[in-house]
Scaffold this motif. Structure first.
Motif, PDB file in Angstrom:
ATOM      1  N   UNK A  43       0.836  -1.196   0.000  1.00  0.00           N
ATOM      2  CA  UNK A  43       0.000   0.000   0.000  1.00  0.00           C
ATOM      3  C   UNK A  43       0.874   1.251   0.000  1.00  0.00           C
ATOM      4  N   UNK A  44       1.934   1.209   0.788  1.00  0.00           N
ATOM      5  CA  UNK A  44       2.847   2.347   0.861  1.00  0.00           C
ATOM      6  C   UNK A  44       3.511   2.604  -0.488  1.00  0.00           C
ATOM      7  N   UNK A  45       3.957   1.521  -1.149  1.00  0.00           N
ATOM      8  CA  UNK A  45       4.604   1.671  -2.449  1.00  0.00           C
ATOM      9  C   UNK A  45       3.619   2.170  -3.500  1.00  0.00           C
ATOM     10  N   UNK A  46       2.391   1.640  -3.463  1.00  0.00           N
ATOM     11  CA  UNK A  46       1.378   2.067  -4.421  1.00  0.00           C
ATOM     12  C   UNK A  46       1.084   3.549  -4.284  1.00  0.00           C
ATOM     13  N   UNK A  47       0.935   4.001  -3.032  1.00  0.00           N
ATOM     14  CA  UNK A  47       0.658   5.415  -2.785  1.00  0.00           C
ATOM     15  C   UNK A  47       1.845   6.272  -3.209  1.00  0.00           C
ATOM     16  N   UNK A  48       3.049   5.773  -2.949  1.00  0.00           N
ATOM     17  CA  UNK A  48       4.252   6.522  -3.306  1.00  0.00           C
ATOM     18  C   UNK A  48       4.357   6.684  -4.818  1.00  0.00           C
ATOM     19  N   UNK A  49       4.049   5.607  -5.564  1.00  0.00           N
ATOM     20  CA  UNK A  49       4.079   5.685  -7.018  1.00  0.00           C
ATOM     21  C   UNK A  49       3.056   6.681  -7.532  1.00  0.00           C
TER      22      UNK A  49
ATOM     23  N   UNK B 107      -0.401  -0.820 -19.138  1.00  0.00           N
ATOM     24  CA  UNK B 107      -1.750  -1.065 -18.606  1.00  0.00           C
ATOM     25  C   UNK B 107      -2.204   0.178 -17.846  1.00  0.00           C
ATOM     26  N   UNK B 108      -2.986   1.050 -18.473  1.00  0.00           N
ATOM     27  CA  UNK B 108      -3.481   2.246 -17.789  1.00  0.00           C
ATOM     28  C   UNK B 108      -4.330   1.931 -16.560  1.00  0.00           C
ATOM     29  N   UNK B 109      -4.966   0.751 -16.577  1.00  0.00           N
ATOM     30  CA  UNK B 109      -5.866   0.390 -15.479  1.00  0.00           C
ATOM     31  C   UNK B 109      -5.140   0.334 -14.144  1.00  0.00           C
ATOM     32  N   UNK B 110      -3.944  -0.305 -14.142  1.00  0.00           N
ATOM     33  CA  UNK B 110      -3.182  -0.422 -12.893  1.00  0.00           C
ATOM     34  C   UNK B 110      -1.904   0.391 -12.925  1.00  0.00           C
ATOM     35  N   UNK B 111      -1.690   1.123 -14.044  1.00  0.00           N
ATOM     36  CA  UNK B 111      -0.475   1.911 -14.229  1.00  0.00           C
ATOM     37  C   UNK B 111       0.786   1.053 -14.012  1.00  0.00           C
TER      38      UNK B 111
ATOM     39  N   UNK C 181      -3.684  -3.692  -7.301  1.00  0.00           N
ATOM     40  CA  UNK C 181      -4.045  -2.526  -6.506  1.00  0.00           C
ATOM     41  C   UNK C 181      -4.484  -2.969  -5.113  1.00  0.00           C
ATOM     42  N   UNK C 182      -4.412  -2.075  -4.171  1.00  0.00           N
ATOM     43  CA  UNK C 182      -4.895  -2.342  -2.807  1.00  0.00           C
ATOM     44  C   UNK C 182      -6.359  -1.927  -2.707  1.00  0.00           C
ATOM     45  N   UNK C 183      -7.175  -2.826  -2.201  1.00  0.00           N
ATOM     46  CA  UNK C 183      -8.578  -2.515  -1.952  1.00  0.00           C
ATOM     47  C   UNK C 183      -8.863  -2.655  -0.464  1.00  0.00           C
ATOM     48  N   UNK C 184      -9.613  -1.689   0.062  1.00  0.00           N
ATOM     49  CA  UNK C 184      -9.995  -1.742   1.474  1.00  0.00           C
ATOM     50  C   UNK C 184     -11.259  -2.576   1.617  1.00  0.00           C
ATOM     51  N   UNK C 185     -11.174  -3.616   2.411  1.00  0.00           N
ATOM     52  CA  UNK C 185     -12.320  -4.481   2.680  1.00  0.00           C
ATOM     53  C   UNK C 185     -12.692  -4.376   4.154  1.00  0.00           C
ATOM     54  N   UNK C 186     -13.784  -4.979   4.493  1.00  0.00           N
ATOM     55  CA  UNK C 186     -14.294  -4.901   5.865  1.00  0.00           C
ATOM     56  C   UNK C 186     -13.293  -5.430   6.875  1.00  0.00           C
ATOM     57  N   UNK C 187     -12.564  -6.493   6.488  1.00  0.00           N
ATOM     58  CA  UNK C 187     -11.624  -7.123   7.414  1.00  0.00           C
ATOM     59  C   UNK C 187     -10.174  -6.718   7.161  1.00  0.00           C
ATOM     60  N   UNK C 188      -9.973  -5.667   6.364  1.00  0.00           N
ATOM     61  CA  UNK C 188      -8.614  -5.187   6.144  1.00  0.00           C
ATOM     62  C   UNK C 188      -8.303  -5.002   4.667  1.00  0.00           C
ATOM     63  N   UNK C 189      -7.092  -4.567   4.391  1.00  0.00           N
ATOM     64  CA  UNK C 189      -6.667  -4.307   3.022  1.00  0.00           C
ATOM     65  C   UNK C 189      -6.350  -5.612   2.290  1.00  0.00           C
ATOM     66  N   UNK C 190      -6.683  -5.639   1.004  1.00  0.00           N
ATOM     67  CA  UNK C 190      -6.467  -6.823   0.172  1.00  0.00           C
ATOM     68  C   UNK C 190      -5.790  -6.387  -1.122  1.00  0.00           C
ATOM     69  N   UNK C 191      -4.770  -7.161  -1.550  1.00  0.00           N
ATOM     70  CA  UNK C 191      -4.099  -6.889  -2.815  1.00  0.00           C
ATOM     71  C   UNK C 191      -4.852  -7.606  -3.929  1.00  0.00           C
ATOM     72  N   UNK C 192      -5.354  -6.844  -4.904  1.00  0.00           N
ATOM     73  CA  UNK C 192      -6.113  -7.388  -6.019  1.00  0.00           C
ATOM     74  C   UNK C 192      -5.239  -7.393  -7.264  1.00  0.00           C
ATOM     75  N   UNK C 193      -5.006  -8.575  -7.831  1.00  0.00           N
ATOM     76  CA  UNK C 193      -4.172  -8.687  -9.023  1.00  0.00           C
ATOM     77  C   UNK C 193      -4.903  -8.150 -10.237  1.00  0.00           C
ATOM     78  N   UNK C 194      -4.209  -7.396 -11.071  1.00  0.00           N
ATOM     79  CA  UNK C 194      -4.808  -6.811 -12.270  1.00  0.00           C
ATOM     80  C   UNK C 194      -4.928  -7.866 -13.362  1.00  0.00           C
ATOM     81  N   UNK C 195      -5.896  -7.680 -14.255  1.00  0.00           N
ATOM     82  CA  UNK C 195      -6.076  -8.592 -15.380  1.00  0.00           C
ATOM     83  C   UNK C 195      -4.861  -8.620 -16.296  1.00  0.00           C
ATOM     84  N   UNK C 196      -4.074  -7.549 -16.271  1.00  0.00           N
ATOM     85  CA  UNK C 196      -2.926  -7.457 -17.187  1.00  0.00           C
ATOM     86  C   UNK C 196      -1.847  -8.484 -16.856  1.00  0.00           C
ATOM     87  N   UNK C 197      -1.898  -9.085 -15.673  1.00  0.00           N
ATOM     88  CA  UNK C 197      -0.896 -10.091 -15.310  1.00  0.00           C
ATOM     89  C   UNK C 197      -0.943 -11.264 -16.295  1.00  0.00           C
TER      90      UNK C 197
END
Length: 268
Positions: free
Chosen positions: A16-22, A38-42, A47-63
């Motif tokens: 999350x820190x690296x994503x925000x820094x970028x 990939x403009x979607x994930x740059x 990307x990091x998504x905030x969920x009810x039980x904490x942050x989750x890393x969501x892999x982009x389709x471009x992988x």
């Protein structure tokens, strides 16, 4: 000093820190999103998504797209051949044997997941030049890579052995890769010159070593050749019979009137 993480929460926090820094540092540096693959994930591949039980890393389709790109690059399929698919193979007005070859190739691709581990898990399109054998097998290769993410190695017989003959340092490495790759595509096997098959003892020996390894380990091959199975057996019976057994369920031999079958002679 390299940062050490003791929990998944630490890993996610770091991401999350690296994503925000970028994102913060990109202001003024990136003029428009088209500069990203990939403009979607740059190009962060997630990307990091905030969920009810904490942050989750969501892999982009471009992988998956990036994986396909890497496989395509390593396949040694030429840029021109990368454009070949089933959709641009024309069957309208063509003889039935050409339509049969198309149906065989398409059926092979569609059935591959079910037959991949079986003895008859390979395909051979044989016979006259200019009838689309290479196009159809390349279409299968491109679909394996792009849709199924299956590694394929393209080996044009004449050019491939010329390269190996000119650089023996790469011989062992290349032959080992031909033995181990998920799917091996040999194009124009023993292509004739002046009416006679091009098959030196050394070429036959190396080809047999590759095919026999794949035969014993149920590893698929795709073969195009102007020769029939009988003609390949005349060169080396052990090699020809192995190819036949592997390709028996998906084998088409195209013979007929040259001007009717060879797309390069249309209108001649």
């Amino acid at each position: 000093m390299k940062k050490r993480f003791t929990s998944i929460e630490d890993v996610l926090a770091n991401l999350k820190e690296k994503t925000q820094s970028l994102a913060d540092n990109s202001d003024g540096l990136i003029e428009n999103e088209t500069q990203y693959e990939c403009p979607k994930c740059q190009d962060r591949q997630g990307r990091i998504e905030q969920r009810e039980h904490g942050d989750v890393w969501i892999r982009c389709d471009c992988v998956e797209w990036r994986k396909a790109q890497r496989l395509m690059k390593s396949s040694e399929i030429t840029d021109e051949f990368k454009k070949l698919g089933f959709q641009n193979f024309k069957t309208d007005g063509k003889p039935q044997i050409i339509k049969d070859a198309y149906a065989c190739a398409l059926n092979y691709f569609q059935s591959f997941k079910d037959i991949r581990e079986k003895r008859q898990n390979s395909i051979a399109l044989l016979g006259q030049p200019g009838v689309g054998k290479t196009h159809l097998l390349t279409a299968i290769s491109n679909n394996f890579i792009r849709k199924l993410h299956i590694p394929v190695l393209y080996f044009p017989f004449v050019e491939g052995f010329n390269d190996l003959k000119d650089d023996f340092d790469m011989l062992e490495e290349k032959l080992e890769r031909m033995k181990q790759i998920d799917v091996l595509f040999i194009d124009d096997l023993f292509k004739p010159a002046n009416g006679k098959p091009r098959a030196t003892d050394w070429q036959v020996e190396q080809t047999y070593a590759v095919i026999n390894h794949r035969y014993l380990n149920h590893k698929p091959i795709m073969v195009s050749s102007e020769l029939t199975i009988d003609e390949i057996c005349d060169i080396d019976e052990a090699l020809g019979t192995r190819i036949y057994e592997m390709c028996r369920d998906y084998c088409v031999v195209i013979k007929g009137d040259r001007k009717e079958l060879n797309h390069r002679l249309v209108g001649v």
